[in-house]
Design a protein around this motif. Structure first.
Motif, mmCIF file in Angstrom:
data_model
loop_
_atom_site.group_PDB
_atom_site.id
_atom_site.type_symbol
_atom_site.label_atom_id
_atom_site.label_comp_id
_atom_site.label_asym_id
_atom_site.label_seq_id
_atom_site.Cartn_x
_atom_site.Cartn_y
_atom_site.Cartn_z
ATOM 1 N N ARG A 405 0.811 -1.220 0.000
ATOM 2 C CA ARG A 405 0.000 0.000 0.000
ATOM 3 C C ARG A 405 0.847 1.273 0.000
ATOM 4 N N ASP A 406 2.127 1.139 0.326
ATOM 5 C CA ASP A 406 3.001 2.299 0.514
ATOM 6 C C ASP A 406 3.621 2.724 -0.820
ATOM 7 N N PRO A 407 3.279 3.920 -1.323
ATOM 8 C CA PRO A 407 3.854 4.351 -2.608
ATOM 9 C C PRO A 407 5.359 4.591 -2.551
ATOM 10 N N GLU A 408 5.906 4.695 -1.331
ATOM 11 C CA GLU A 408 7.348 4.892 -1.186
ATOM 12 C C GLU A 408 8.099 3.563 -1.065
ATOM 13 N N SER A 409 7.355 2.450 -1.069
ATOM 14 C CA SER A 409 7.990 1.138 -0.932
ATOM 15 C C SER A 409 8.844 0.837 -2.163
ATOM 16 N N PRO A 410 10.099 0.394 -1.987
ATOM 17 C CA PRO A 410 10.945 0.075 -3.148
ATOM 18 C C PRO A 410 10.381 -1.116 -3.920
ATOM 19 N N GLY A 411 10.515 -1.049 -5.226
ATOM 20 C CA GLY A 411 9.991 -2.109 -6.071
ATOM 21 C C GLY A 411 11.094 -2.860 -6.794
ATOM 22 N N ASP A 412 10.707 -3.974 -7.363
ATOM 23 C CA ASP A 412 11.646 -4.831 -8.092
ATOM 24 C C ASP A 412 11.052 -5.130 -9.457
ATOM 25 N N THR A 413 11.786 -4.850 -10.512
ATOM 26 C CA THR A 413 11.332 -5.142 -11.874
ATOM 27 C C THR A 413 11.842 -6.516 -12.291
#
Length: 515
Positions: A405-413
């Motif tokens: 839910r956190d837009p600041e959470s780091p993502g992985d492509t």
């Protein structure tokens, strides 16, 4: 113009059923040939057939089937006509065992655990919403949830069931498919001629399934045709059928019944489905039949996630289907079936503007089966199948799933290509030991690219028939290859699990009981 009208008016339908003269049971796949016109057709598995006749008068019809004496009939055609054709079984001498006519007819199904439904059974089943999978959940040995179409057998995982359409495997047979299955099946009831569910101890013809097998045969038309249009609050459909074809176009929607959802879920796109399905049967000669079929479906839905503490929506669009051809022919007393087809699946899922997952998958498959009868006491089947899976997924996923839910959470492509091929062969025989005792023994082999160890799975079944009662025993060794879904670890070898089946069933023929 007058000649054309006369030709149309003089086109009649000859239909009927081919049965065993001694047992009165249907004779499947009997060949019917119009001698004077050098054309014909094959009977269906239930012995039924339909032929168009272009003129009135006397015709000569030759009927033949493996294990039976050929028969030539002279029939007078004055209009549409229905006939019942009886074939005499051939007597067979096997060394020290003499089998008399009508005494050793081979049981179609020796082993236990098989349930069968026709398209009409599915249509009339209460509470099934005319969905084949929902209807099949009423058969013995099945267990599943009440809010989806998923079938589980004997307490096993739904992924342990092999689903086949006209002999070809379908890995994604659902609409609104998720990790736990789907809400409805892809296969429409109007396309189903027969659905067979093996809940335990299934024969060597099928493999790569731990719990059981669902085999669906599509129908190739309806004698005299049928046209219908249906509309309700949940959808609309157009169904066109002729003597040798079926066509279905349908759309499902929920906008009209959205009041039932209340405000528990705020749909940004109310669930909807589209289906385009068809089949065609052609008999290029009296000894060959060609079937073409295609089933395709699309579905989409969207949900506002603001009540989940997330600004945005969940959106899913998916497309899936299967198409193929099946050739059935008679080669000097042996029946040959060749099926070739391809299935596809594409799913696009997004959660707001942050996370997304796209999966593309295609499967190519071919299957060859040869069946040979030795009189009416022995039936031998053998065959092989080869299946190739090619897929790709592209995703943007949160590294910490708890922070989606956190837009600041780091993502992985993640982007990964995967694939595998699987091959198998089988050999089985059914033997009438006596007029009441039947044996089936089979062996199946399996090999895959990512699990190259060759495996053998023996199977056996026994049936005892007496006065309308049938006692069946069956079981054997079964295996299935699973492909672990590991988006970050890359390609992994398939895992092959094994299971041992042992089953017993007792059946009563109610027609015999009330005769």
């Amino acid at each position: 113009m007058n000649m054309l009208c006369t030709a149309v008016l003089l086109s009649f339908i000859l239909k009927g059923v081919v049965v065993d003269r001694e047992t009165k049971k249907p004779v499947p796949y009997a060949a019917l040939e119009l001698i004077d016109e050098s054309r014909g057709t094959y009977a269906e598995r239930d012995g039924s057939f339909s032929l168009s006749i272009s003129d009135t008068g006397m015709i000569r019809l030759k009927v033949s089937a493996i294990g039976y004496e050929a028969k030539t009939l002279r029939l007078k055609i004055r209009g549409d006509r229905t006939v019942r054709i009886s074939l005499r079984p051939r007597a067979v001498r096997l060394e020290e065992i003499v089998v008399s006519p009508g005494k050793g007819t081979i049981e179609e199904d020796v082993g236990p655990g098989k349930g069968t439904m026709s398209g009409m059974d599915i249509l009339m089943m209460p509470g099934s919403a005319t969905d084949p999978f929902w209807a099949l959940k009423t058969l013995p040995g099945t267990c599943a949830g009440t809010d989806n179409a998923v079938i589980a057998l004997q307490g096993g995982n739904p992924e342990e069931i092999g689903v086949y359409v006209n002999g070809l495997r379908v890995s994604h047979p659902y609409h609104y498919e998720g990790s736990g299955g789907g809400l409805f099946s892809l296969i429409d009831e109007s396309m189903v001629e027969r659905a067979e569910l093996y809940s335990a101890g299934y024969p060597a013809d099928y493999g790569n399934a731990l719990s059981g097998v669902l085999s669906v045969k599509t129908r190739n038309g309806i004698p005299n045709g049928q046209k219908s249009f249906e509309m309700s609050m949940a959808g609309m459909s157009l169904n066109l059928a002729g003597d040798n074809y079926n066509l279905l176009i349908s759309r499902g929607y929920t906008e009209l019944i959205k009041s039932f959802f209340g405000e528990k879920r705020k749909f940004t796109l109310y669930p909807r489905t589209y289906d385009l399905q068809g089949s065609l049967g052609i008999s290029p000669s009296a000894r060959a039949h060609l079937s073409l079929f295609a089933l395709a479906g699309w579905d989409a839905t969207g949900v506002d996630l603001s009540d989940q503490g997330f600004e945005g929506e969940y959106r899913n669009n998916s497309a899936k289907g299967i198409g193929g051809t099946k050739i059935t022919t008679d080669l000097e007393g042996a029946a040959l079936e060749l099926s070739i087809g391809e299935s596809f699946y594409r799913s696009e899922t997004s959660i707001g503007d942050l996370w997304s997952f796209i999966r593309d998958e295609k499967e190519l498959e071919s299957r060859l089966v040869i069946e040979k009868g030795a009189g009416k006491s022995l039936l031998i089947r053998g065959g092989m199948d080869l299946r190739q899976i090619v897929g790709r997924y592209d995703a943007v996923l949160p590294l910490d799933s708890a922070r989606w839910r956190d837009p600041e959470s780091p993502g992985d492509t993640v982007s990964q290509v995967y694939g595998d091929w699987e091959g198998g062969f089988f050999l089985s025989s059914k033997y009438a030991l006596t007029g009441r005792l039947f044996l089936e023994a089979g062996l199946r082999g399996f090999l895959s690219e990512t699990s190259p160890t060759f495996r053998l799975y023996p199977r056996v079944a026994l049936a005892v028939v007496d006065s309308g009662w049938t006692l069946r025993f069956g079981g054997g060794l079964y295996g299935q290859a699973f492909h672990p879904f590991r988006p970050r670890s890359g390609r992994a070898a398939s895992i092959v699990s094994r299971a041992i089946h042992g089953a017993i069933s007792l059946e009563r023929n109610l027609n015999a009981a009330f005769a």
